[in-house]
Design an enzyme around this catalytic site. Structure first.
Site, PDB file in Angstrom:
ATOM      1  N   LYS A  33       0.838  -1.206   0.000  1.00  5.05           N
ATOM      2  CA  LYS A  33       0.000   0.000   0.000  1.00  5.05           C
ATOM      3  C   LYS A  33       0.872   1.255   0.000  1.00  5.05           C
ATOM      4  CE  LYS A  33      -1.698   1.489   4.104  1.00  5.05           C
ATOM      5  NZ  LYS A  33      -1.347   2.871   4.489  1.00  5.05           N
ATOM      6  N   ASN A  34       1.923   1.250   0.842  1.00  2.00           N
ATOM      7  CA  ASN A  34       2.713   2.471   1.035  1.00  2.00           C
ATOM      8  C   ASN A  34       3.730   2.698  -0.067  1.00  2.00           C
ATOM      9  OD1 ASN A  34       1.167   2.889   3.239  1.00  2.00           O
ATOM     10  ND2 ASN A  34       2.738   2.367   4.741  1.00  2.00           N
TER      11      ASN A  34
ATOM     12  N   ARG B 262      -4.911  11.097   4.795  1.00  2.00           N
ATOM     13  CA  ARG B 262      -3.961  12.203   4.989  1.00  2.00           C
ATOM     14  C   ARG B 262      -2.718  12.042   4.119  1.00  2.00           C
ATOM     15  NH1 ARG B 262      -4.898   9.806   8.764  1.00  2.00           N
ATOM     16  NH2 ARG B 262      -6.348  11.390   9.473  1.00  2.00           N
TER      17      ARG B 262
ATOM     18  N   CYS C 196      -4.637  12.276  13.371  1.00  5.68           N
ATOM     19  CA  CYS C 196      -5.441  11.040  13.402  1.00  5.68           C
ATOM     20  C   CYS C 196      -5.158  10.354  14.743  1.00  5.68           C
ATOM     21  CB  CYS C 196      -5.047  10.140  12.245  1.00  5.68           C
ATOM     22  SG  CYS C 196      -3.375   9.516  12.395  1.00  5.68           S
TER      23      CYS C 196
ATOM     24  N   ARG D 105       0.529  14.212  12.887  1.00 10.67           N
ATOM     25  CA  ARG D 105       0.821  14.069  11.446  1.00 10.67           C
ATOM     26  C   ARG D 105       1.150  15.419  10.801  1.00 10.67           C
ATOM     27  NH1 ARG D 105      -0.979   8.899  10.045  1.00 10.67           N
ATOM     28  NH2 ARG D 105       0.604   8.973   8.434  1.00 10.67           N
TER      29      ARG D 105
ATOM     30  N   ILE E 179       3.010  18.414   8.596  1.00  8.21           N
ATOM     31  CA  ILE E 179       3.511  18.404   7.219  1.00  8.21           C
ATOM     32  C   ILE E 179       4.526  19.526   6.992  1.00  8.21           C
ATOM     33  CG2 ILE E 179       1.412  17.339   6.262  1.00  8.21           C
ATOM     34  CD1 ILE E 179       0.659  20.191   5.246  1.00  8.21           C
ATOM     35  N   ASP E 180       5.088  20.057   8.067  1.00  4.61           N
ATOM     36  CA  ASP E 180       6.044  21.164   7.916  1.00  4.61           C
ATOM     37  C   ASP E 180       7.243  20.787   7.044  1.00  4.61           C
ATOM     38  OD1 ASP E 180       6.518  19.404  10.100  1.00  4.61           O
ATOM     39  OD2 ASP E 180       8.079  20.736  10.818  1.00  4.61           O
ATOM     40  N   LEU E 181       7.702  19.554   7.137  1.00  3.16           N
ATOM     41  CA  LEU E 181       8.882  19.155   6.346  1.00  3.16           C
ATOM     42  C   LEU E 181       8.543  19.091   4.854  1.00  3.16           C
ATOM     43  CD1 LEU E 181      10.302  16.377   8.700  1.00  3.16           C
ATOM     44  CD2 LEU E 181      10.995  18.779   8.534  1.00  3.16           C
TER      45      LEU E 181
ATOM     46  N   ASP F  93       5.092   0.541  12.202  1.00  4.04           N
ATOM     47  CA  ASP F  93       3.884  -0.098  11.662  1.00  4.04           C
ATOM     48  C   ASP F  93       3.739  -1.548  12.092  1.00  4.04           C
ATOM     49  OD1 ASP F  93       3.875   1.627   8.440  1.00  4.04           O
ATOM     50  OD2 ASP F  93       3.359   2.274  10.468  1.00  4.04           O
TER      51      ASP F  93
ATOM     52  N   ARG G 105      -8.364  -0.418   5.310  1.00  4.51           N
ATOM     53  CA  ARG G 105      -7.522   0.572   4.631  1.00  4.51           C
ATOM     54  C   ARG G 105      -6.215  -0.069   4.167  1.00  4.51           C
ATOM     55  NH1 ARG G 105      -5.702   4.794   8.150  1.00  4.51           N
ATOM     56  NH2 ARG G 105      -4.492   5.244   6.279  1.00  4.51           N
TER      57      ARG G 105
HETATM   58  C1  EPZ Z   1       4.442   6.872   6.255  1.00  6.53           C
HETATM   59  O1  EPZ Z   1       3.674   7.900   6.851  1.00  6.53           O
HETATM   60  C2  EPZ Z   1       3.528   5.654   6.192  1.00  6.53           C
HETATM   61  N1  EPZ Z   1       2.364   5.970   5.365  1.00  6.53           N
HETATM   62  C3  EPZ Z   1       3.082   5.281   7.607  1.00  6.53           C
HETATM   63  O2  EPZ Z   1       2.300   4.097   7.509  1.00  6.53           O
HETATM   64  C4  EPZ Z   1       4.326   4.979   8.439  1.00  6.53           C
HETATM   65  O3  EPZ Z   1       3.932   4.700   9.780  1.00  6.53           O
HETATM   66  C5  EPZ Z   1       5.257   6.201   8.437  1.00  6.53           C
HETATM   67  O4  EPZ Z   1       5.591   6.551   7.072  1.00  6.53           O
HETATM   68  C6  EPZ Z   1       6.558   5.935   9.193  1.00  6.53           C
HETATM   69  O5  EPZ Z   1       7.210   4.839   8.629  1.00  6.53           O
HETATM   70  C7  EPZ Z   1       2.487   5.949   4.012  1.00  6.53           C
HETATM   71  O6  EPZ Z   1       3.559   5.695   3.479  1.00  6.53           O
HETATM   72  C8  EPZ Z   1       1.244   6.229   3.225  1.00  6.53           C
HETATM   73  P1  EPZ Z   1       6.513  10.303   8.298  1.00  6.53           P
HETATM   74  P2  EPZ Z   1       4.230   9.429   6.855  1.00  6.53           P
HETATM   75  O7  EPZ Z   1       6.371  11.531   7.474  1.00  6.53           O
HETATM   76  O8  EPZ Z   1       4.904   9.709   5.564  1.00  6.53           O
HETATM   77  C9  EPZ Z   1       6.628  13.548  11.733  1.00  6.53           C
HETATM   78  C10 EPZ Z   1       0.470   2.687   7.899  1.00  6.53           C
HETATM   79  O9  EPZ Z   1       0.069   2.142   8.950  1.00  6.53           O
HETATM   80  N2  EPZ Z   1       6.572  14.518  10.632  1.00  6.53           N
HETATM   81  O10 EPZ Z   1       7.747   9.486   8.182  1.00  6.53           O
HETATM   82  O11 EPZ Z   1       3.121  10.317   7.280  1.00  6.53           O
HETATM   83  C11 EPZ Z   1       5.274  12.873  11.918  1.00  6.53           C
HETATM   84  O12 EPZ Z   1       4.446  13.669  12.742  1.00  6.53           O
HETATM   85  C12 EPZ Z   1       0.928   4.132   7.931  1.00  6.53           C
HETATM   86  O13 EPZ Z   1       0.549   2.123   6.787  1.00  6.53           O
HETATM   87  C13 EPZ Z   1       6.771  15.868  10.901  1.00  6.53           C
HETATM   88  O14 EPZ Z   1       7.005  16.253  12.045  1.00  6.53           O
HETATM   89  O15 EPZ Z   1       5.295   9.316   8.025  1.00  6.53           O
HETATM   90  C14 EPZ Z   1       5.626  11.564  12.564  1.00  6.53           C
HETATM   91  O16 EPZ Z   1       5.770  11.751  13.960  1.00  6.53           O
HETATM   92  C15 EPZ Z   1       0.716   4.789   9.290  1.00  6.53           C
HETATM   93  N3  EPZ Z   1       6.689  16.757   9.893  1.00  6.53           N
HETATM   94  C16 EPZ Z   1       6.999  11.240  11.963  1.00  6.53           C
HETATM   95  O17 EPZ Z   1       7.495  12.455  11.402  1.00  6.53           O
HETATM   96  C17 EPZ Z   1       6.424  16.374   8.598  1.00  6.53           C
HETATM   97  O18 EPZ Z   1       6.377  17.234   7.686  1.00  6.53           O
HETATM   98  C18 EPZ Z   1       6.948  10.175  10.868  1.00  6.53           C
HETATM   99  O19 EPZ Z   1       6.196  10.695   9.822  1.00  6.53           O
HETATM  100  C19 EPZ Z   1       6.229  15.002   8.334  1.00  6.53           C
HETATM  101  C20 EPZ Z   1       6.313  14.088   9.368  1.00  6.53           C
END
Ligand code: EPZ
Length: 422
Positions: free
Chosen positions: A22-23, A92, A116, A121, A123-125, A305, A397
């Site tokens: 999925k990811n 999201r 969620c 979650r 998105i600043d980065l 995960d 999902r």
């Molecule tokens: C991806 O989410 C996966 N989703 C998630 O899988 C997975 O848990 C996560 O990566 C970590 O491996 C998809 O690929 C669709 P992140 P993502 O950006 O991209 C913080 C599942 O169960 N952060 O690596 O949203 C954020 O708050 C899902 O399949 C910022 O602070 O993960 C979190 O604490 C759940 N600012 C951490 O980083 C940002 O701009 C990890 O987030 C972005 C993220």
């Protein structure tokens, strides 16, 4: 809402073929927007999140069909870069449409995806990365308006190796002018799959899977045909379920290298794991042993995960284990539900102290997010008696017909849809 009813206590046994990831499929579907024409993607699982992504792409003007695991996507007719708020809120991770839409149309309008069950979650980065490439971003309430006549390559450092931010930047940079480097990039296999897909369309990207990714922008990309990697989290979930039910399961269509951190943990718990090419055999005839300390971290460390699923195994282990969640601040909500099934777990900040018990007992439990829901299913399979898991749309999902998959392995599990009151 549908629910799952499970009669526990029966070891899983048999062979299962693992679905596409999925990811990996979600960013690849978004990246298809970068090329005008018809792209075909194989091994795409039939999931709610995939349906949402295809609906967003149709809303943008694309034609999309998903038949027999293959998506045929014609992006020629895409005519808008504004993603409706209602659809953004359904999933999201649609935030990583920003990069491709900005690169293709020079502007896009999306909405803050919101938090969620597992966390804020942020998105600043994502936004910082796109700004570094020359985008002008305006936030009005929860609306995000993004413009860039021509994206320029840049050196970008991520303060955290965010998966989604790495993907958004890669996709935007693919059509930017000049070279982009992303340091402290996420190293997940899904990032590597996205690089392979983009390069199959004619992009010039190197380094995915390491912490530094280099993108040399090109003028245009061409549609292609591509097959998505196997889902390492679904595979890991089945492996844990096999161990927790003291079963013997063979998984086909896996990439064991993507699961080395889980394999290491399961072997420390006394689970037999045999790897042979794309096949993983899992067996656990005796009570698992406690694992002293597991900490979730970015890939290749132990994945967040799979945290809730492994916790179920540890609730049945002989001894005390510590499981620390460092990625998402809200990802221990399944502890309450597991405790109601007889688990002995104490949470302190983001660490769970798990004292193994001889058995769990069936109960009615509620899924709060995708992976917590999967963990409750594993608990129900291992527990004595009947378990009812509610709010299973969370599970749908990410798992393709989970009850069918598990029934094939001998589980006593059924889905019940509510009778409409007419
Ligand atoms: C991806 O989410 C996966 N989703 C998630 O899988 C997975 O848990 C996560 O990566 C970590 O491996 C998809 O690929 C669709 P992140 P993502 O950006 O991209 C913080 C599942 O169960 N952060 O690596 O949203 C954020 O708050 C899902 O399949 C910022 O602070 O993960 C979190 O604490 C759940 N600012 C951490 O980083 C940002 O701009 C990890 O987030 C972005 C993220």
């Amino acid at each position: 809402m549908d629910k799952l009813v499970i009669e526990g206590g029966k070891p899983l046994s048999g062979t299962i073929v693992i679905q596409g990831a999925k990811n990996a499929a979600l960013p690849i579907l978004a990246a298809s927007l970068l090329a005008e024409g018809t792209t075909t993607i194989d091994h795409v699982p039939d999931l709610l999140d995939i349906d949402v992504m295809l609906n967003i792409l149709r809303e943008l003007g694309c034609r999309a069909e998903h038949v027999g695991g293959t998506v045929v996507l014609d992006t020629e007719t895409a005519h808008t870069s504004h993603v409706p708020e209602s659809l953004m809120r359904q999933m999201r991770s649609s935030i990583f449409l920003m990069g491709p839409l900005l690169a293709r149309f020079g502007e896009t309008q999306v909405y803050q995806p919101g938090g969620c069950a597992i966390g804020e979650r942020k998105i600043d980065l994502h936004l910082e990365g796109l700004k570094a490439l020359g985008a002008e971003i305006e936030e009005i309430g929860n609306r995000i308006i993004c413009r860039a006549d021509k994206l320029q390559g840049a050196d970008i450092h991520l303060s955290f190796p965010s998966v989604g931010a790495t993907e958004n930047i890669m996709m935007a940079a693919a059509l930017a002018e000049g070279r982009t480097t992303i340091s402290n990039a996420a190293r997940e296999p899904e990032i590597q799959d996205l690089q392979h897909f983009l390069n199959a369309m004619g992009a010039k990207i190197m380094g995915a899977g390491t912490d530094t990714i280099t993108v040399d922008g090109v003028q245009s990309l061409t549609p292609c045909r591509y097959k998505v990697i196997p889902d390492r989290i679904v595979a890991g979930t089945i492996m844990v379920a096999a161990a927790a039910t003291r079963g013997q399961v063979t998984l086909q269509n896996t990439q064991p290298a993507h699961l080395s951190s889980l394999i290491h943990v399961l072997r420390r718990a006394g689970v037999q794991i045999v790897v042979d090419g794309d096949i993983i055999k899992v067996g656990c005839a005796t009570r698992p042993k406690a694992v002293e300390r597991i900490v979730t971290s970015p890939y290749p460390a132990f994945p967040t995960d799979l945290q809730s699923q492994v916790m179920v195994l540890l609730t049945l282990a002989d001894g005390v284990s510590i499981l620390k969640e460092t990625i998402f601040e809200g990802r221990l909500k399944h502890v309450d539900e597991l405790s109601r099934m007889g688990a002995d777990i104490r949470v302190d900040m983001n660490a769970a102290f798990i004292r193994g018990v001889p058995r769990l007992y069936g109960a009615t439990a509620e899924a709060t997010d995708l992976r917590a829901g999967a963990a409750l299913v594993i608990a129900g399979l291992a527990a004595q008696g009947k378990t009812v898991v509610e709010q299973i749309h969370h599970i749908d999902r990410g798992y393709e017909k989970i009850e069918t998959m598990l029934s094939r392995l001998g589980a006593r599990i059924s889905r019940y849809a509510p009778v409409p009151n007419n």
